[in-house]
Design a protein around this motif. Structure first.
Motif, PDB file in Angstrom:
ATOM      1  N   GLY A 169       0.842  -1.170  -0.013  1.00 48.13           N
ATOM      2  CA  GLY A 169       0.118   0.072  -0.054  1.00 48.13           C
ATOM      3  C   GLY A 169       0.895   1.304   0.053  1.00 48.13           C
ATOM      4  O   GLY A 169       0.335   2.482   0.312  1.00 48.13           O
ATOM      5  N   LYS A 170       1.990   1.180  -0.355  1.00 49.26           N
ATOM      6  CA  LYS A 170       2.980   2.469  -0.290  1.00 49.26           C
ATOM      7  C   LYS A 170       2.377   3.419  -1.221  1.00 49.26           C
ATOM      8  O   LYS A 170       2.284   4.621  -0.875  1.00 49.26           O
ATOM      9  CB  LYS A 170       4.364   1.992  -0.636  1.00 49.26           C
ATOM     10  CG  LYS A 170       5.193   0.562  -0.248  1.00 49.26           C
ATOM     11  CD  LYS A 170       6.545   0.417  -0.953  1.00 49.26           C
ATOM     12  CE  LYS A 170       6.470  -0.192  -2.188  1.00 49.26           C
ATOM     13  NZ  LYS A 170       5.886  -1.439  -2.424  1.00 49.26           N
ATOM     14  N   SER A 183       9.824   4.526  -7.600  1.00 48.84           N
ATOM     15  CA  SER A 183      11.017   4.068  -8.398  1.00 48.84           C
ATOM     16  C   SER A 183      10.054   3.073  -9.295  1.00 48.84           C
ATOM     17  O   SER A 183      10.452   2.701 -10.601  1.00 48.84           O
ATOM     18  CB  SER A 183      11.862   3.095  -7.454  1.00 48.84           C
ATOM     19  OG  SER A 183      11.144   2.395  -6.534  1.00 48.84           O
ATOM     20  N   ARG A 196       8.423   1.804 -14.780  1.00 46.38           N
ATOM     21  CA  ARG A 196       7.374   1.463 -16.010  1.00 46.38           C
ATOM     22  C   ARG A 196       7.106   2.387 -16.949  1.00 46.38           C
ATOM     23  O   ARG A 196       6.816   2.264 -17.922  1.00 46.38           O
ATOM     24  CB  ARG A 196       6.110   1.147 -15.199  1.00 46.38           C
ATOM     25  CG  ARG A 196       5.970  -0.089 -14.278  1.00 46.38           C
ATOM     26  CD  ARG A 196       4.470  -0.458 -13.764  1.00 46.38           C
ATOM     27  NE  ARG A 196       4.357   0.550 -12.586  1.00 46.38           N
ATOM     28  CZ  ARG A 196       4.866   0.131 -11.334  1.00 46.38           C
ATOM     29  NH1 ARG A 196       5.540  -0.986 -11.225  1.00 46.38           N
ATOM     30  NH2 ARG A 196       4.571   1.261 -10.443  1.00 46.38           N
ATOM     31  N   GLU A 228      12.494  -9.573  -9.654  1.00 40.35           N
ATOM     32  CA  GLU A 228      13.956  -9.313  -9.323  1.00 40.35           C
ATOM     33  C   GLU A 228      13.921  -8.001  -9.181  1.00 40.35           C
ATOM     34  O   GLU A 228      13.185  -7.031  -9.565  1.00 40.35           O
ATOM     35  CB  GLU A 228      14.911 -10.148 -10.154  1.00 40.35           C
ATOM     36  CG  GLU A 228      15.006 -11.604  -9.938  1.00 40.35           C
ATOM     37  CD  GLU A 228      15.769 -12.315 -11.031  1.00 40.35           C
ATOM     38  OE1 GLU A 228      16.195 -11.382 -11.906  1.00 40.35           O
ATOM     39  OE2 GLU A 228      15.721 -13.580 -11.008  1.00 40.35           O
ATOM     40  N   GLN A 274      21.413   0.188  -1.879  1.00 43.88           N
ATOM     41  CA  GLN A 274      20.755   1.285  -2.631  1.00 43.88           C
ATOM     42  C   GLN A 274      20.446   2.395  -1.775  1.00 43.88           C
ATOM     43  O   GLN A 274      20.787   3.723  -2.086  1.00 43.88           O
ATOM     44  CB  GLN A 274      19.477   0.945  -3.079  1.00 43.88           C
ATOM     45  CG  GLN A 274      19.255  -0.071  -4.315  1.00 43.88           C
ATOM     46  CD  GLN A 274      17.703  -0.268  -4.899  1.00 43.88           C
ATOM     47  OE1 GLN A 274      16.666   0.409  -4.124  1.00 43.88           O
ATOM     48  NE2 GLN A 274      17.623  -1.163  -5.578  1.00 43.88           N
ATOM     49  N   ARG A 329       8.434 -11.955  -5.893  1.00 45.70           N
ATOM     50  CA  ARG A 329       8.523 -10.701  -5.411  1.00 45.70           C
ATOM     51  C   ARG A 329       8.606 -10.339  -3.794  1.00 45.70           C
ATOM     52  O   ARG A 329       9.249  -9.852  -3.054  1.00 45.70           O
ATOM     53  CB  ARG A 329       7.419  -9.625  -5.773  1.00 45.70           C
ATOM     54  CG  ARG A 329       7.584  -9.312  -7.280  1.00 45.70           C
ATOM     55  CD  ARG A 329       6.474  -8.936  -7.795  1.00 45.70           C
ATOM     56  NE  ARG A 329       5.978  -7.453  -7.412  1.00 45.70           N
ATOM     57  CZ  ARG A 329       4.577  -6.979  -7.759  1.00 45.70           C
ATOM     58  NH1 ARG A 329       3.801  -7.675  -8.068  1.00 45.70           N
ATOM     59  NH2 ARG A 329       4.403  -5.757  -7.133  1.00 45.70           N
ATOM     60  N   GLY A 384      -5.193  -3.103   7.371  1.00 51.42           N
ATOM     61  CA  GLY A 384      -6.551  -2.576   7.358  1.00 51.42           C
ATOM     62  C   GLY A 384      -7.026  -1.834   6.049  1.00 51.42           C
ATOM     63  O   GLY A 384      -5.949  -2.071   4.865  1.00 51.42           O
TER      64      GLY A 384
HETATM   65  P1  B4P Z   1       0.885  -0.555  -3.421  1.00 52.02           P
HETATM   66  O1  B4P Z   1       1.254  -1.264  -2.420  1.00 52.02           O
HETATM   67  O2  B4P Z   1       0.520   0.678  -3.408  1.00 52.02           O
HETATM   68  O3  B4P Z   1       1.457  -1.344  -4.570  1.00 52.02           O
HETATM   69  P2  B4P Z   1       2.843  -0.552  -5.482  1.00 52.02           P
HETATM   70  O4  B4P Z   1       3.252   0.784  -4.946  1.00 52.02           O
HETATM   71  O5  B4P Z   1       2.599  -0.680  -6.806  1.00 52.02           O
HETATM   72  O6  B4P Z   1       4.194  -1.361  -4.811  1.00 52.02           O
HETATM   73  P3  B4P Z   1       4.670  -2.695  -5.792  1.00 52.02           P
HETATM   74  O7  B4P Z   1       5.802  -3.144  -4.609  1.00 52.02           O
HETATM   75  O8  B4P Z   1       3.753  -3.630  -6.031  1.00 52.02           O
HETATM   76  O9  B4P Z   1       5.411  -2.323  -6.939  1.00 52.02           O
HETATM   77  P4  B4P Z   1       6.593  -1.460  -7.328  1.00 52.02           P
HETATM   78  O10 B4P Z   1       6.166  -0.491  -8.410  1.00 52.02           O
HETATM   79  O11 B4P Z   1       7.182  -0.505  -6.291  1.00 52.02           O
HETATM   80  O12 B4P Z   1      -0.712  -1.232  -3.801  1.00 52.02           O
HETATM   81  C1  B4P Z   1      -1.041  -2.663  -4.520  1.00 52.02           C
HETATM   82  C2  B4P Z   1      -2.397  -2.869  -4.570  1.00 52.02           C
HETATM   83  O13 B4P Z   1      -3.129  -3.105  -3.193  1.00 52.02           O
HETATM   84  C3  B4P Z   1      -3.306  -1.835  -5.287  1.00 52.02           C
HETATM   85  O14 B4P Z   1      -4.110  -2.331  -6.186  1.00 52.02           O
HETATM   86  C4  B4P Z   1      -4.077  -0.901  -4.101  1.00 52.02           C
HETATM   87  O15 B4P Z   1      -5.288  -0.485  -4.609  1.00 52.02           O
HETATM   88  C5  B4P Z   1      -4.502  -2.062  -3.272  1.00 52.02           C
HETATM   89  N1  B4P Z   1      -4.124  -1.497  -1.882  1.00 52.02           N
HETATM   90  C6  B4P Z   1      -3.447  -0.578  -1.406  1.00 52.02           C
HETATM   91  N2  B4P Z   1      -3.710  -0.575  -0.063  1.00 52.02           N
HETATM   92  C7  B4P Z   1      -4.750  -1.230   0.343  1.00 52.02           C
HETATM   93  C8  B4P Z   1      -5.565  -1.696   1.551  1.00 52.02           C
HETATM   94  N3  B4P Z   1      -5.114  -0.709   2.723  1.00 52.02           N
HETATM   95  N4  B4P Z   1      -6.485  -2.369   1.476  1.00 52.02           N
HETATM   96  C9  B4P Z   1      -6.798  -2.804   0.348  1.00 52.02           C
HETATM   97  N5  B4P Z   1      -6.327  -2.682  -0.792  1.00 52.02           N
HETATM   98  C10 B4P Z   1      -5.292  -1.958  -0.787  1.00 52.02           C
HETATM   99  O16 B4P Z   1       7.759  -2.290  -7.936  1.00 52.02           O
HETATM  100  C11 B4P Z   1       7.456  -3.171  -9.054  1.00 52.02           C
HETATM  101  C12 B4P Z   1       8.704  -3.779  -9.464  1.00 52.02           C
HETATM  102  O17 B4P Z   1       9.922  -2.752 -10.011  1.00 52.02           O
HETATM  103  C13 B4P Z   1       9.747  -4.542  -8.612  1.00 52.02           C
HETATM  104  O18 B4P Z   1       9.165  -5.827  -8.161  1.00 52.02           O
HETATM  105  C14 B4P Z   1      11.197  -4.315  -9.127  1.00 52.02           C
HETATM  106  O19 B4P Z   1      11.325  -5.221 -10.208  1.00 52.02           O
HETATM  107  C15 B4P Z   1      11.039  -2.996  -9.781  1.00 52.02           C
HETATM  108  N6  B4P Z   1      11.903  -2.021  -8.660  1.00 52.02           N
HETATM  109  C16 B4P Z   1      10.939  -1.004  -8.192  1.00 52.02           C
HETATM  110  N7  B4P Z   1      11.814  -0.300  -7.513  1.00 52.02           N
HETATM  111  C17 B4P Z   1      12.950  -0.670  -7.483  1.00 52.02           C
HETATM  112  C18 B4P Z   1      14.425  -0.418  -6.768  1.00 52.02           C
HETATM  113  N8  B4P Z   1      14.262   0.470  -5.943  1.00 52.02           N
HETATM  114  N9  B4P Z   1      15.106  -1.357  -7.124  1.00 52.02           N
HETATM  115  C19 B4P Z   1      15.272  -2.241  -7.930  1.00 52.02           C
HETATM  116  N10 B4P Z   1      13.992  -2.634  -8.431  1.00 52.02           N
HETATM  117  C20 B4P Z   1      12.853  -1.879  -8.337  1.00 52.02           C
END
Ligand code: B4P
Length: 196
Positions: free
Chosen positions: A21-22, A40, A45, A66, A102, A150, A178
């Motif tokens: 949920g970040k 990031s 993307r 990864e 990092q 992941r 929650g």
């Molecule tokens: P979020 O948790 O908000 O998902 P996210 O920000 O997209 O994080 P994620 O870890 O998936 O991906 P990231 O882009 O950082 O929400 C997830 C879902 O849950 C949503 O549908 C939301 O609506 C729902 N939700 C949220 N809160 C909720 C609640 N309270 N109740 C119910 N539902 C809820 O990373 C993707 C990939 O990019 C990584 O695997 C990696 O390969 C790469 N990457 C990104 N950053 C990197 C870095 N620093 N170094 C290396 N690789 C990196």
């Protein structure tokens, strides 16, 4: 130099497992407190969507659950921060650092971090949220197999980051099981306390 300009930035790292949920909470923080939110994952993307050769390589890595190479993500973040510097000096860096190196490189080369918000959620809940999002997201990594990888990556590589900043008393843990609004209450309590 640019490095000098960024050195005075106020930086908060936002960390949590995949689907913790970040990104969702960062949007709410921005609405209420007006930080600049840089994810990031979103930056990566966007690079993939541009269709560049670099983007194709990044997509293959993300599809496997990864971490992409450190230099790629650090460079993307640095450029995005520099582009916003005339508007703000307060940044929410979402999804970074995902490995200890990092964090160290960022603090040496960009700016020191003030505080780390850690969203703590069980693997079960994260998996459910991501599978739900996967129904419509079109993301290459929102499927059962990649979600498992992941989560492994998170436990093996990102957990040490949380411990490292906890030792420096910089980590604020948010219980994030929650609903979105319930979690935001937790965020505001910790947030106002630390940054109000
Ligand atoms: P979020 O948790 O908000 O998902 P996210 O920000 O997209 O994080 P994620 O870890 O998936 O991906 P990231 O882009 O950082 O929400 C997830 C879902 O849950 C949503 O549908 C939301 O609506 C729902 N939700 C949220 N809160 C909720 C609640 N309270 N109740 C119910 N539902 C809820 O990373 C993707 C990939 O990019 C990584 O695997 C990696 O390969 C790469 N990457 C990104 N950053 C990197 C870095 N620093 N170094 C290396 N690789 C990196």
């Amino acid at each position: 130099s640019e490095k000098g300009a960024l050195k005075d930035a106020k930086v908060l790292f936002v960390i949590g497992g995949p689907g913790s949920g970040k990104g969702t909470q960062c949007e709410k923080i921005v609405e209420k407190y007006g930080f600049c939110h840089l994810s990031s994952g979103d930056l990566l993307r966007a690079e993939v969507a541009s269709g560049s050769e670099r983007g194709k390589k990044l997509n293959e890595i993300m599809e496997k659950g990864e971490l992409v190479p450190l230099d790629e993500v650090l460079q993307l973040l640095r450029e995005a921060m520099e582009a916003k510097l005339s508007e703000t000096k307060c940044f929410l860096i979402d999804g970074y650092p995902r490995e200890l190196e990092q964090g160290k490189r960022f603090e040496n080369e960009v700016a020191p971090c003030t505080c780390v918000l850690y969203f703590d959620v069980s693997d079960d809940t994260m998996t459910k949220r991501l599978l739900e999002r996967g129904k419509t997201s079109g993301r290459v990594d929102d499927n059962e197999e990649t979600i498992k990888k992941r989560l492994d990556t998170f436990h093996n590589q990102t957990k040490p980051v949380i411990d490292y900043y906890a030792e420096q008393n910089k980590t604020t843990k948010i219980t994030a099981e929650g609903s979105v609004d319930e979690v935001f209450v937790e965020v505001q309590n910790s947030w106002i306390h630390k940054n109000g």
